[in-house]
Scaffold this motif. Structure first.
Motif, PDB file in Angstrom:
ATOM      1  N   GLU A 136      -1.418  15.554  -3.131  1.00 58.62           N
ATOM      2  CA  GLU A 136      -2.008  14.619  -4.087  1.00 58.62           C
ATOM      3  C   GLU A 136      -2.373  13.348  -3.318  1.00 58.62           C
ATOM      4  OE1 GLU A 136      -1.399  11.090  -6.323  1.00 58.62           O
ATOM      5  OE2 GLU A 136       0.248  11.876  -5.159  1.00 58.62           O
ATOM      6  N   PRO A 137      -3.452  12.644  -3.693  1.00 53.08           N
ATOM      7  CA  PRO A 137      -3.968  11.536  -2.877  1.00 53.08           C
ATOM      8  C   PRO A 137      -2.948  10.473  -2.459  1.00 53.08           C
ATOM      9  CG  PRO A 137      -5.544  12.046  -4.586  1.00 53.08           C
ATOM     10  CD  PRO A 137      -4.324  12.894  -4.856  1.00 53.08           C
ATOM     11  N   ASP A 138      -2.101   9.997  -3.372  1.00 55.08           N
ATOM     12  CA  ASP A 138      -1.126   8.962  -3.000  1.00 55.08           C
ATOM     13  C   ASP A 138      -0.116   9.487  -1.991  1.00 55.08           C
ATOM     14  OD1 ASP A 138      -2.290   7.073  -4.628  1.00 55.08           O
ATOM     15  OD2 ASP A 138      -0.919   7.417  -6.302  1.00 55.08           O
ATOM     16  N   LEU A 139       0.373  10.700  -2.224  1.00 51.55           N
ATOM     17  CA  LEU A 139       1.322  11.307  -1.301  1.00 51.55           C
ATOM     18  C   LEU A 139       0.658  11.607   0.041  1.00 51.55           C
ATOM     19  CD1 LEU A 139       4.153  12.417  -0.818  1.00 51.55           C
ATOM     20  CD2 LEU A 139       3.379  14.592  -1.813  1.00 51.55           C
ATOM     21  N   PHE A 162      -1.767   9.940   1.436  1.00 46.57           N
ATOM     22  CA  PHE A 162      -1.879   8.669   2.159  1.00 46.57           C
ATOM     23  C   PHE A 162      -0.555   8.297   2.809  1.00 46.57           C
ATOM     24  CE2 PHE A 162      -1.607   3.962   2.044  1.00 46.57           C
ATOM     25  CZ  PHE A 162      -2.557   3.690   3.020  1.00 46.57           C
ATOM     26  N   ASP A 163       0.549   8.398   2.060  1.00 45.23           N
ATOM     27  CA  ASP A 163       1.872   8.063   2.601  1.00 45.23           C
ATOM     28  C   ASP A 163       2.248   8.955   3.772  1.00 45.23           C
ATOM     29  OD1 ASP A 163       2.559   5.909   1.061  1.00 45.23           O
ATOM     30  OD2 ASP A 163       3.915   6.996  -0.264  1.00 45.23           O
ATOM     31  N   ASP A 220       0.832  -1.208   0.000  1.00 37.26           N
ATOM     32  CA  ASP A 220       0.000   0.000   0.000  1.00 37.26           C
ATOM     33  C   ASP A 220       0.861   1.251   0.000  1.00 37.26           C
ATOM     34  OD1 ASP A 220      -2.338  -1.461   0.073  1.00 37.26           O
ATOM     35  OD2 ASP A 220      -2.517  -1.378   2.247  1.00 37.26           O
ATOM     36  N   ARG A 221       1.964   1.192   0.758  1.00 39.65           N
ATOM     37  CA  ARG A 221       2.859   2.333   0.881  1.00 39.65           C
ATOM     38  C   ARG A 221       4.218   1.837   1.338  1.00 39.65           C
ATOM     39  NH1 ARG A 221       3.067   4.387   6.451  1.00 39.65           N
ATOM     40  NH2 ARG A 221       1.842   2.985   7.727  1.00 39.65           N
TER      41      ARG A 221
END
Length: 96
Positions: A75-78, A80-81, A20-21
Motif C-alpha cells: 500500500e502506498p504509505d507502507l 514509502f516507509d 513524513d515517516r
C-alpha cells in the motif's frame, strides 16, 4: 493528521510537527528530538540504547541488502516507509 494536530494544539496547547515517516534512523532521531524539545527533558537512556540497537541492526542488514535491487508490493504509505528505510540501508528499490 494535520487537522487533528491543529485541534489538539488549540485545545491543549501541545505543539505539533508532522513527519513524513517514522520508519528508519533519521526520522526516529527527528521524532525523539522533537519530543525531547517539547518536554524540556533529555532523551532517556532507554531510547539511546534502543537507537544503538537500531544502528547495529541496520548495519548488519546493510551487509545483506546493500547494493541489491528490490521490488516491493505494498500500500502506498507502507511502500514509502519500507522503501525509504531500505534505501537508508543501501538497497536500491527498483520497483515499488
Amino acid at each position: 493528521m494535520r487537522r487533528s494536530a491543529v485541534t489538539m494544539e488549540k485545545k491543549a496547547g501541545v505543539p505539533y510537527r508532522l513527519f513524513d515517516r517514522l520508519c528508519g534512523l533519521s526520522p526516529n532521531d527527528d521524532f525523539i528530538m522533537f519530543l525531547s524539545q517539547i518536554s524540556g527533558r533529555p532523551v532517556p537512556m532507554k531510547y539511546r540504547r534502543q537507537r544503538g540497537q537500531l544502528v547495529d541492526a541496520m548495519l548488519d542488514a546493510h551487509f545483506h541488502i546493500g547494493g541489491r535491487k528490490l521490488a516491493i508490493g505494498a500500500e502506498p504509505d507502507l511502500l514509502f516507509d519500507i522503501s525509504s528505510m531500505l534505501h537508508e540501508m543501501g538497497a536500491q528499490v527498483a520497483v515499488g
